[in-house]
Design an enzyme around this catalytic site. Structure first.
Site, PDB file in Angstrom:
ATOM      1  N   GLU A 228       0.771  -1.237   0.000  1.00 50.89           N
ATOM      2  CA  GLU A 228       0.000   0.000   0.000  1.00 50.89           C
ATOM      3  C   GLU A 228       0.811   1.299   0.000  1.00 50.89           C
ATOM      4  OE1 GLU A 228      -2.870  -0.328   3.168  1.00 50.89           O
ATOM      5  OE2 GLU A 228      -4.085  -1.750   2.020  1.00 50.89           O
ATOM      6  N   GLU A 337      -6.011  -7.931  -0.557  1.00 48.59           N
ATOM      7  CA  GLU A 337      -6.770  -7.752   0.682  1.00 48.59           C
ATOM      8  C   GLU A 337      -8.228  -7.473   0.338  1.00 48.59           C
ATOM      9  OE1 GLU A 337      -5.203  -4.752   3.286  1.00 48.59           O
ATOM     10  OE2 GLU A 337      -3.125  -5.459   3.087  1.00 48.59           O
TER      11      GLU A 337
END
Length: 402
Positions: A228, A337
């Site tokens: 991320e 995710e």
């Protein structure tokens, strides 16, 4: 390991073992080795998803004899295609996920304490948790770790690895891969090191060459470049990812899948608005084994901090633009995710997301966030035996897609 079951818990388990109530909607009702209830609630039929998993799906009531689904045949003017991937959970599926599993979180905990103390500030995933998911049919585990623990601050990214921390990573990776499953290794640092944004492509590529050297002989290792990235220009993030891909292949790791992540928390729903879609279409891998990793949560702000989902269709809606982009660029996607609450709206939203992925033909994997031994009562925890997401999310939203 000390048993967690109290005498009271044993009584409850015994009572459950002899219950005569039918299995609820989307629950397991049969399959190889299954010894539980084979009757479904009214309005649901025990349906064969595969040899090992029969599930209560909407349909005529049944008394325990499962119905068998049939694959669909689609005829065009040129060819006839038989889909062996379809199931009642997603009848239009053109391909099941090659990689399907969970994030095993823990070694990235305690980021305010560097290097920190094992067992106090951070922990490694539990082998018994891996066993549980492998037995359930999962085959992929994403292992988060901290850059600053593997590459101590005294030497920076160019310095030697901390051998104790590296051995902890090696141990869980080897445990997973010896079972025939895949271990995704990923620095959980948001493209930062010691609080500073990483911008040096040469240093970052060299760091990945060094790490790839540690795992290049293990074909079941997957390299996830960085968790991320955010607050950075998409082109800068792309350049760092490309340097890492080049570094991994230069190390001689030529067979492993590589996952690249974009800026803006690599969100699927922002992929085409964050600049990622303009930059990442140029990704190149001499071994043609790279996938674009995105993440997606289903609450109002996409953060995964609320158990309330926007709607029962928000999962497929938030993936649609990213799926179209993958198709247009002839690239494969990997949902590293996904998470949501354990309620009917969220379960429908998760199922809708996964079904849209399997019908698209461009998504090769998906991982639930998260497992790990220190999650406690976190609403998305799927850590056995009693993580908050196990009782509903696991049987209703995840197992049908394996």
């Amino acid at each position: 390991m000390k048993s967690i079951f109290s005498p009271l818990a044993s009584i409850v388990v015994a009572a459950l073992a002899v219950r005569t109530l039918a299995t609820g909607p989307y629950g397991q009702c049969g399959g190889s080795g299954f010894s539980g209830d084979k009757n479904c609630d009214a309005g649901y039929a025990c349906t064969v998803v595969n040899e090992w998993y029969h599930q209560c799906l909407p349909g005529a009531a049944t008394t325990g004899t499962p119905t068998t689904t049939t694959t669909s045949t689609t005829t065009t003017t040129a060819t006839t295609t038989t889909s062996s991937a379809g199931s009642s959970a997603c009848p239009g599926a053109v391909a099941k996920f090659k990689y399907f599993g969970v994030n095993q979180s823990g070694a990235e905990f305690g980021d305010a304490y560097i290097p920190g103390t094992l067992g106090k500030d951070y922990t490694w995933p539990s082998p018994s948790s891996v066993d549980y998911f492998v037995n359930q049919g999962f085959n992929t585990f994403r292992i988060a770790f901290k850059l600053e623990r593997l590459s101590p601050l005294a030497g920076g990214l160019a310095g030697a690895f901390d051998q104790t921390y590296l051995q902890g990573l090696r141990t869980i990776v080897e445990y997973i891969t010896r079972k025939g499953a895949f271990a995704v290794v990923e620095p959980h640092n948001y493209m930062r090191y010691n609080g500073n944004v990483i911008t040096d492509t040469t240093a970052f590529g060299n760091w990945w060459t060094k790490l790839a050297n540690e795992f290049k002989s293990n074909n079941n290792v997957i390299f996830d470049i960085m968790n991320e990235p955010n607050g950075m220009d998409a082109q800068v993030v792309f350049n760092l990812n490309q340097a890492a891909v080049n570094g991994i292949r230069a190390a001689g790791a030529t067979t492993q899948l590589i996952l690249v992540e974009g800026t803006s928390w690599t969100g699927a729903w922002t992929w085409t608005s964050s600049g990622n879609s303009n930059a990442f279409g140029a990704i190149r891998d001499p071994n043609n084994n790279v996938a674009i990793e995105m993440h997606q949560y289903l609450d109002s702000d996409g953060s995964g901090t609320s158990a309330t989902c926007v709607s029962g269709t928000i999962g497929s809606e938030r993936l649609q633009a990213a799926t179209n982009w993958l198709k247009q660029n002839n690239l494969k996607g990997f949902l590293g995710e996904i998470g949501a609450g354990s309620n009917p709206t969220c379960i429908s939203a998760v199922k809708g997301a996964l079904c849209s992925m399997q019908t698209s033909g461009v998504w090769i994997g998906a991982l639930w966030w998260a497992a790990g031994p220190w999650w406690g009562d976190y609403f998305q925890s799927i850590e056995p035996p009693n993580g908050a997401a196990i009782s509903q999310i696991l049987p209703q939203a995840l197992k049908p897609f394996m």
